[in-house]
Write an enzyme that holds these catalytic residues in place. Structure first.
Site, mmCIF file in Angstrom:
data_model
loop_
_atom_site.group_PDB
_atom_site.id
_atom_site.type_symbol
_atom_site.label_atom_id
_atom_site.label_comp_id
_atom_site.label_asym_id
_atom_site.label_seq_id
_atom_site.Cartn_x
_atom_site.Cartn_y
_atom_site.Cartn_z
ATOM 1 N N LYS A 1 47.333 -24.361 38.965
ATOM 2 C CA LYS A 1 45.970 -24.828 39.166
ATOM 3 C C LYS A 1 45.877 -25.478 40.549
ATOM 4 O O LYS A 1 46.678 -26.374 40.876
ATOM 5 C CB LYS A 1 45.580 -25.842 38.091
ATOM 6 C CG LYS A 1 45.451 -25.256 36.692
ATOM 7 C CD LYS A 1 44.208 -24.389 36.556
ATOM 8 C CE LYS A 1 43.971 -23.979 35.102
ATOM 9 N NZ LYS A 1 42.746 -23.169 34.951
ATOM 10 N N LYS B 1 38.758 -13.935 27.318
ATOM 11 C CA LYS B 1 38.907 -15.130 26.489
ATOM 12 C C LYS B 1 37.925 -15.030 25.329
ATOM 13 O O LYS B 1 36.747 -14.730 25.526
ATOM 14 C CB LYS B 1 38.618 -16.403 27.293
ATOM 15 C CG LYS B 1 39.641 -16.703 28.375
ATOM 16 C CD LYS B 1 39.253 -17.968 29.149
ATOM 17 C CE LYS B 1 40.269 -18.299 30.224
ATOM 18 N NZ LYS B 1 39.830 -19.446 31.069
#
Length: 336
Positions: A148, A244
Site C-alpha cells: 500500500k 471483489k
C-alpha cells in the site's frame, strides 16, 4: 426468514492505506432460514461507495418479504443493485442452496474434490518506509506481496519493500492517490523493482487519462471495476481487473464478471475487504481461476471464525466446509 446483524471484527494491527487507517472491520451478516436450514453471508459496507452498516442493513431489510416468499438469486439480481447488501444476501442464498442440495458450492460449479490452497498476497500497509520494510521481512516466505502506497514518497516505499523481498512478486496499490504525471515519473522505479501489477493508480473516473499510455507494469482496475457492465470502458486503459464480491453484489455477479473479463482478454485478480473468513469463503470459487489472489482479509483480524482461512507453508488454506458453502447441514460452525 431474513435476519441482519452488525458484526465488528477488531484488527490485530492497524491497517493503513492512502485514504486512512482502520482498527476494525465493520461487517453486515445476512442469515436466511428456510426449512430448518440456515445460510449466511457476510458483506463489508465501504464508505468509498457511500455505504455504511446502517445503510446496508436498511437496503437489505427491504427484501425481507420477498425472501420469506422464496426469493432466489436471479430474483435478487432484479431487485437489488450490486453492492454490499446484495453480496450478503446472495452469499447466504448460495450457502442455503448448497445445504439444501447436500453438495458443496464447488460441486455446484462443476469442480470435484476439496478447495485448493491459494498463493495469496499478504499486504504491507502504508507507513514510513523503514516500518514497511520491517513488516515486509515477516512475509519473506510468500511468493506474492502487496504494497500500500500513497503519493508522498511511493518510490521510497516501493524500494524499501523490494530491498528486503528480493524474490517475491510485488503488487503496488496507491488506492487512487496518484496522478498520470506521477505514474509516468515512477516508471523507472516500477521497472527497477520488477513490479508485476499496479492496482488503481488514478481515481476512478479519470481512466481516460490512461488511453495510449503504456506502463512497464500492468495496470489493474479496482475502484473502476464493479461489474461486467464496466468492462467496455476499461479496454485500452487497464489490462487486469480486480473482482471483489462486495462490488459485484455477491458470488453470482463475481462469476459473471470473471467469465466476461476472461472472454474480453483481461487478466484476473480477486481481492477482498478486511473481513472474516465468512466473507472470504465465497470468493474462493472465483480466486481459484485468478492470476493474482489477494484474500488476506481474515489474517488481519484478532479473532476469526473457527475453521477460518489460515496461511500455512506460504499458501492460504481454505476455510472449513462447515463455515460456508460446504453442503453440510451441520450447525456448529454457525456459532463461531
Amino acid at each position: 426468514m431474513l435476519s441482519l446483524a452488525h458484526a465488528s471484527h477488531p484488527l490485530a494491527t492497524p491497517f493503513r492505506i492512502s485514504r486512512g487507517v482502520r482498527t476494525s472491520a465493520e461487517a453486515v451478516v445476512a442469515t436466511i432460514s428456510r426449512g430448518g436450514l440456515t445460510g449466511r453471508g457476510e458483506a463489508m459496507p465501504y464508505p468509498r461507495y457511500g455505504e455504511s452498516v446502517g445503510s446496508v442493513i436498511k437496503e437489505a431489510s427491504l427484501l425481507s418479504a420477498a425472501i420469506a416468499g422464496g426469493l432466489d438469486r436471479r430474483g435478487l439480481g432484479e431487485l437489488l443493485s450490486p453492492g454490499a447488501a446484495r453480496n450478503a444476501i446472495d452469499c447466504a442464498l448460495w450457502d442455503l442452496v448448497s445445504q439444501n442440495i447436500g453438495l458443496p458450492v464447488s460441486a455446484l460449479l462443476g469442480h470435484s474434490g476439496a478447495l485448493p490452497a491459494l498463493a495469496s498476497a499478504q499486504t504491507v500497509s502504508l507507513d514510513a518506509p523503514e516500518r514497511m520494510a520491517a513488516a515486509a521481512r515477516s512475509l519473506a516466505h510468500l511468493d506474492l506481496v502487496k504494497i500500500k502506497v500513497d503519493a508522498v514518497d511511493p518510490a521510497s516505499q516501493i524500494r524499501a519493500v523490494r530491498d528486503v523481498l528480493p524474490d517475491a512478486r510485488l503488487i503496488v496499490d496507491p488506492n487512487e492517490s496518484w496522478t498520470l504525471d506521477l505514474l509516468q515519473s515512477l516508471q523507472p522505479v516500477l521497472a527497477e523493482a520488477r513490479i508485476d501489477l499496479v492496482e488503481q493508480p488514478l481515481p476512478a473516473g479519470e481512466d481516460d487519462a490512461l488511453l495510449g499510455f503504456t506502463s512497464v507494469a500492468r495496470l489493474c482496475a479496482d475502484e473502476s471495476c464493479h461489474t461486467a457492465a464496466d468492462l467496455p470502458r476499461l479496454r485500452g486503459r487497464y489490462q487486469v481487473v480486480n473482482i471483489k464480491l462486495d462490488k459485484t453484489g455477491g458470488l453470482t455477479g463475481a462469476l459473471e464478471l470473471l467469465d466476461e473479463a476472461r472472454a474480453q482478454g483481461f487478466g484476473i485478480m480477486v481481492g477482498c475487504m478486511i473481513s472474516s473468513s465468512l466473507a472470504i469463503a465465497p470468493a474462493w470459487h472465483v480466486a481459484r481461476h485468478a492470476e493474482f489472489v489477494d484474500l488476506d482479509g481474515p489474517l488481519w483480524l484478532k479473532d476469526d471464525h473457527a475453521g477460518g482461512a489460515v496461511m500455512r507453508d506460504g499458501l492460504l488454506q481454505p476455510p472449513a466446509p462447515e463455515l460456508w458453502g460446504g453442503g453440510t447441514r451441520a450447525k456448529v460452525a454457525h456459532s463461531a
